[in-house]
Design an enzyme around this catalytic site. Structure first.
Site, mmCIF file in Angstrom:
data_model
loop_
_atom_site.group_PDB
_atom_site.id
_atom_site.type_symbol
_atom_site.label_atom_id
_atom_site.label_comp_id
_atom_site.label_asym_id
_atom_site.label_seq_id
_atom_site.Cartn_x
_atom_site.Cartn_y
_atom_site.Cartn_z
ATOM 1 N N ASP A 260 -62.951 -18.604 61.111
ATOM 2 C CA ASP A 260 -61.671 -17.939 60.891
ATOM 3 C C ASP A 260 -60.559 -18.951 61.175
ATOM 4 O OD1 ASP A 260 -59.821 -15.853 60.480
ATOM 5 O OD2 ASP A 260 -59.707 -15.485 62.627
ATOM 6 N N LYS A 261 -59.336 -18.630 60.753
ATOM 7 C CA LYS A 261 -58.217 -19.546 60.990
ATOM 8 C C LYS A 261 -57.341 -19.099 62.148
ATOM 9 C CE LYS A 261 -54.347 -19.307 58.903
ATOM 10 N NZ LYS A 261 -53.427 -19.329 60.059
ATOM 11 N N ARG A 454 -44.815 -27.179 58.230
ATOM 12 C CA ARG A 454 -44.666 -26.167 57.189
ATOM 13 C C ARG A 454 -43.192 -26.061 56.835
ATOM 14 N NH1 ARG A 454 -48.803 -21.536 59.135
ATOM 15 N NH2 ARG A 454 -47.557 -20.334 57.664
ATOM 16 N N ARG A 668 -57.363 -14.990 51.734
ATOM 17 C CA ARG A 668 -57.168 -13.607 51.305
ATOM 18 C C ARG A 668 -58.504 -12.877 51.158
ATOM 19 N NH1 ARG A 668 -52.473 -11.656 52.835
ATOM 20 N NH2 ARG A 668 -50.679 -12.423 51.698
ATOM 21 N N LYS A 674 -66.072 -11.883 53.893
ATOM 22 C CA LYS A 674 -66.510 -12.928 54.817
ATOM 23 C C LYS A 674 -68.018 -12.837 55.044
ATOM 24 C CE LYS A 674 -62.228 -13.434 57.511
ATOM 25 N NZ LYS A 674 -61.638 -13.426 58.863
ATOM 26 N N ASN A 697 -61.900 -8.466 62.776
ATOM 27 C CA ASN A 697 -62.168 -8.687 61.359
ATOM 28 C C ASN A 697 -63.208 -9.775 61.127
ATOM 29 O OD1 ASN A 697 -60.268 -10.528 62.413
ATOM 30 N ND2 ASN A 697 -59.582 -11.069 60.367
ATOM 31 N N ASP A 698 -63.626 -10.470 62.186
ATOM 32 C CA ASP A 698 -64.665 -11.493 62.071
ATOM 33 C C ASP A 698 -66.033 -10.990 62.510
ATOM 34 O OD1 ASP A 698 -62.658 -13.390 61.356
ATOM 35 O OD2 ASP A 698 -62.148 -13.582 63.476
#
Length: 1063
Positions: A260-261, A454, A668, A674, A697-698
């Site tokens: 994951d990021k 960024r 996305r 995943k 979510n992981d």
């Protein structure tokens, strides 16, 4: 109907169903939720309710009559489609009216909702993965080998039983006179009974104790992970934890890492570092900030954020001097956003932003004198250089993934109409007035991009009153359209966002966790491929990929920007990409054929690639076209491509293309996607996978991968609770794999090789003895030796080897990450290695039987008495066996400790002590039938020829091993042999390399508009639904207390660089 309420026992209720909001305690139809379990982001979001359903009493809610029509259950977290009909009126339902299961209620006393989906139909459960019982590849191989060993045991027993039948038929009649047979006994019956007798005698070939010993070793190696102080995070007081004891050795075989990021690679903390205003650059580079540079003093601003740091005093002086361009720059940052302010106490501002980088920009404006204080649906209140100022908010042109920009239209207190816009520089440049100069700003943007920051471009436009009124009418008409509302609004926005004047550019740094680039560099040297699976949009993912060297200039070949493809043509897109990377790549995937019955297995082999490539693929939602972009990497950029490619008829094409790339970034993606990506690689590649993440979510991907690693960060403990291993920082992953994982795999393989060797050697001596005892199922060893061999004599030395052995220490493991490669290729233990062990044991057993047999045949003592009896031969054979296998263990030991020495020499000492004790007169007199070998030890072991036989047997057993190792080290050395030679040459631990700061990428590619994870708050701001009655502040339940641990600095991360080797 569901009623959720905040109380002392359950401060933050978690929703257990997908709800349609009907009413809440907030005065303006709001509810505050946190969606960390869904998308991994812990920011607080607002959802609102239709006025038609808003009530405050339970009995009123129960009498609401209406009808809800909605889509069937699905796994789309970002979209909900439905209608609500109440009192003859129909209202559209979307995600802003729905609370999904897994959301946490925040800052809202109570709410009422109608259950739309429950149980397995909820979107969270639709994205959840199945719980899988994980077993290592060594476990699966051991199961196959055990089945083979049972068959091999039956084969040996069959040979011996056939030999018994032949012997009984030819020689058995000679013994009938003094050993009469029972009635009905014949050679066939004797062979049948002999078969089962040898099954009992040779049962030591079956590794009954193997599984128990393996679990002991895994438990010990798990404790080493738990006790590793170098994986302990001081700041959060979080140690590493092995949450399972069955997967340690698999850590040494990882080929693919899925990460994951947000919160895993990054700290999710943004800082405003640099900016360009009116052609002048302000701020210091990251390298300069690492030096001791004086920070800007913001004490002149009573509303400044004390945590904000900046290192250029010129910008403060420009603001104070009243520079109109500089003040306009920060005024834009303070006005053009959808941040929600919260002021619990006077002067203590807290910004709730949907993305931390947007919050960083507003915080920067706050510190430089343009404080965003509050907002209503029609106004935005600022404090400009100490003076309260209120702007009238006329329109919010919100951000989306297509526009890549956002704008606001405000009226100043003087009545001046202005449009403020910020977004990706390429998008803003297209809409600038021809008179607006951008050359110098472009140079600054390139410089900032080279530092990995960024960037955003900022512009403005003064509006004419009549022009704006006409545009406002068209905007109102488009905003009330039901069909194609977003497309019509985008067209209206385009009409007014033109002829802009450039103000400058901002540069925000997304702070990575300490040591992330170095960790990824080390893992790449170990030939581990890293795939990033994130829910963030593409620009954000690309930026992080560039910062951590996922995407770099070494990626060769580019394909021009380009062509739009129909959804039915992704196959040709993948094929063209593969042909670009490997012209020899065929249309059919290279499937490895199974040797069993000639059936094809679904294992896709690796293909050769010309150059290095990176793949960025988007899988957010279904649309009708796919865009192929390649810029120093391969970009399969579409919101549908991943979802489409994961379908059954396309998944192998996706896998082939992705596995040709050195790096893959999937953005996305939903939690289910995943897990699907991980399952795709896990199923069709002969490789071990690892998934690492920090949010709920992981969880699906963590459960799906062979190894799941959870990071205990700021997004809860769901990932940790579902993981196999956990720690606090991503940088600890390299120590987990390159040190603990590699050592565990090496130790486990050594243990298995030695365990099978000593047991097969022990058993084969029984087999050869059967040819000399008439196949009578007599044991060659003393029965007490048979009992204690695996239980006492040979148990602890192999345990010591498997717990403490290491080929090189941890520092050399970091110095040479290539040492990790043998585990990926299963070089240390495989079916071929097992076959070699079988042959080695066969040879050793021949030496251990026939050398003592020949030495004892017709042999006499020094005094002329014979010692050639069964008991003396049994003692000599078992002594030779134990010493030979002990010497073999010593040859296999790379790292000697006091424990190893104690176990090895202690086991031999125990053997001789037990042997002399059990073969003594006293034991025979006490237990006559149990200890028949009276005096054998003292009569045999005091003879020089017996010890000469033991020495000769040991030499002959280890001679092939020593010769083979010598030849291979000289002619075909492995990476381990080379590194161990380097260690011996160094004769000391290598000195730590000088500390260097992480290298920034040098690239002209700038980030896109990446300050918002999803659609902003524009509609919410203008509707007025975000207002609520201020909540009275309550004292903290657990006040924060500074402690030495909390104040201590984080661990220093030392970069490990590979030393240059001379050819």
């Amino acid at each position: 109907m569901i009623h959720l309420e905040m109380n002392l026992s359950l401060l933050f209720p978690v929703l257990q169903a997908d709800l349609l909001l009907l009413s809440s305690s907030e005065p303006l139809n709001l509810i505050y939720i946190e969606t960390a379990e869904l998308d991994g982001h812990a920011c607080c979001l607002q959802h609102f309710i239709y006025n038609i359903t808003r009530v405050s009493l339970l009995n009123t809610v129960l009498y609401i009559s209406g009808e809800v029509r909605c889509e069937p259950p699905n796994n789309r977290l970002d979209k909900f489609t439905g209608t609500l009909t109440v009192r003859g009126e129909t209202f559209a339902l979307d995600n802003e009216r729905i609370l999904l299961r897994g959301c946490t209620l925040r800052n809202t006393e109570w709410c009422f909702g109608l259950v739309v989906f429950g149980g397995p139909d909820t979107k969270l459960m639709q994205n959840s993965g199945k719980s899988i019982f994980k077993r290592t590849s060594i476990d699966r191989l051991m199961n196959v080998l055990v089945i083979f060993i049972f068959g091999f045991l039956a084969f040996l027993c069959t040979i011996l039983s056939i030999g018994n039948a032949i012997w009984e038929y030819q020689e058995g009649n000679s013994f009938i006179t003094f050993l009469p047979r029972a009635d009905g006994a014949n050679a066939s019956l004797s062979a049948f009974l002999t078969f089962w007798s040898y099954v009992i005698i040779l049962n030591t070939v079956v590794p009954i104790s193997l599984y128990v010993s393996v679990e002991i070793l895994r438990l010990g190696n798990s404790y080493f992970i738990d006790w590793d102080c170098k994986m302990y995070h001081v700041k959060s007081n979080t140690p590493a934890q092995a949450r399972t004891t069955t997967l340690n050795e698999e850590l040494g075989q990882i080929k693919y890492i899925f990460s994951d990021k947000t919160g895993t690679l990054t700290q999710n903390i943004m800082t405003f570092n640099r900016c360009s205003i009116n052609g002048k650059s302000y701020g210091k580079s990251s390298k300069s900030c690492h030096r001791k540079t004086e920070k800007v003093d913001f004490s002149w601003n009573s509303l400044a954020d004390p945590k904000f740091c900046f290192h250029d005093h010129k910008l403060v002086e420009a603001v104070k001097s009243g520079s109109p361009e500089v003040q306009a720059f920060f005024r834009l940052l303070a006005l053009c956003h959808t941040v929600m302010p919260e002021e619990k106490t006077e002067g203590e501002l807290f910004y709730q932003a949907q993305s931390p980088d947007e919050g960083a920009l507003v915080t920067a404006a706050r510190n430089f004198g343009f404080v965003f204080r509050s907002r209503t649906p029609e106004t935005i209140s600022l404090v400009e250089m100490g003076m309260p100022t209120t702007y009238k908010l006329l329109a919010v042109l919100d951000f989306n993934n297509v526009r890549k920009r956002m704008s606001v239209i405000v009226r100043s207190p003087e009545g001046k109409l202005t449009l403020y816009c910020k977004g990706a520089d390429t998008i803003i440049y297209e809409r600038l007035h021809p008179s607006s100069s951008k050359l110098i700003t472009t140079e600054h943007l390139n410089e900032y991009a080279g530092e990995g920051l960024r960037t955003l471009a900022l512009a403005y436009k003064d509006l004419d009153e009549d022009e704006f009124e006409k545009w406002k009418e068209r905007h109102h008409e488009a905003s009330t359209t039901v069909e194609d509302r977003e497309a019509k609004l985008d067209t209206i926005y385009e009409e007014i966002e033109k002829d802009l004047l450039l103000l400058g550019a901002s540069a925000v740094e997304d702070k990575l966790q300490d040591g992330v680039p170095q960790t990824i560099e080390q893992l790449a040297k170990a030939d581990i491929k890293i795939w990033v699976l994130t829910g963030d949009k593409q620009e954000t993912a690309e930026n992080i990929g560039a910062c951590v060297s996922f995407i770099c200039l070494s990626f060769s070949q580019t394909i021009s920007n380009g062509s739009h493809l129909k959804l039915r043509e992704p196959y040709s897109m993948f094929r063209n990409a593969r042909k670009k990377m490997s012209p020899e790549s065929g249309d059919e995937p290279p499937i490895e054929k199974s040797r069993l019955l000639g059936k094809k297995s679904q294992v896709v082999e690796d293909e050769k690639v010309d150059g290095e490539y990176g793949l960025v693929i988007n899988g957010h939602s279904l649309v009708r076209e796919i865009v192929l972009l390649i810029e120093k990497s391969i970009y399969l950029s579409s919101s549908s491509i991943l979802a489409f490619a994961l379908q059954k008829d396309m998944h192998l094409e996706l896998l082939r293309t992705a596995c040709m790339c050195q790096t893959v970034i999937c953005c996305r993606v939903t939690p289910l996607q995943k897990a699907q990506v991980v399952e795709l690689v896990k199923k069709h590649k002969k490789a071990v996978t690892l998934a690492i993440g920090d949010g709920a979510n992981d969880v699906s991907m963590i459960k799906t991968a062979h190894i799941g690693v959870g990071i205990s960060g700021q997004e809860g403990m769901q990932a940790v609770l579902s993981s196999d291993f956990s720690f606090a920082q991503f940088r600890y992953l390299q120590r987990l794999l390159l040190v603990h994982g590699r050592w565990s795999y090496l130790r486990m393989c050594k243990f298995l090789r030695y365990f099978f060797y000593k047991n097969f050697t022990f058993t084969f001596v029984h087999f050869w003895y059967g040819f000399f005892c008439g196949f009578s199922a007599q044991t060659v060893y003393d029965e007490w030796f048979i009992t204690l061999y695996n239980l006492v004599y040979a148990a602890l030395p192999v345990i010591g080897l498997s717990l403490f052995d290491q080929d090189v220490n941890d520092r050399w493991s970091f110095q040479y990450p290539q040492l990790y490669a043998p585990g990926q290729l299963n070089q240390y233990f495989s079916k071929m290695a097992f076959a070699r062990i079988l042959l080695h044991s066969c040879y050793s057993s021949l030496v251990l039987f026939f050398i003592p047999w020949a030495a004892m045949c017709d042999t006499v003592r020094d005094d002329g008495k014979e010692i050639a009896d069964y008991q003396s031969f049994a003692l000599l054979a078992q002594t030779c066996l134990l010493i030979a296998v002990s010497v073999q263990l010593g040859l296999d030991t790379y790292y000697w400790t006091a424990v190893n020495q104690f176990f090895l020499w202690g086991s031999l000492s125990v053997y001789f002590a037990v042997t002399f004790t059990m073969y003594s007169n006293g034991m025979y007199l006490i237990f006559t039938s149990s200890f028949p070998f009276i005096g054998t030890a003292r009569n045999s072991l005091n003879q020089p020829n017996v010890w000469l036989t033991i020495f000769l047997t040991t030499i002959l057993c280890i001679l092939p091993v020593v010769a083979k190792r010598f030849l291979f080290i000289q002619l075909k050395p492995t990476i381990n042999d080379k590194v161990r030679h380097e260690v011996r040459q160094a004769k000391a631990v290598p000195p730590p390399p000088p500390r260097k700061f992480p290298r920034r990428r040098i690239s002209t590619r700038r980030s896109g508009y990446a300050f918002s994870h999803a659609r902003g708050y524009g509609d919410l701001v203008t509707s007025g639904r975000f207002l609520r009655i201020p909540v009275k502040s309550r004292p903290a339940l657990f006040p924060h207390t500074d402690t030495p641990v909390a104040d201590s600095t984080p661990q220093t991360y030392r970069t490990i660089f590979e030393e240059a080797q001379s050819p």
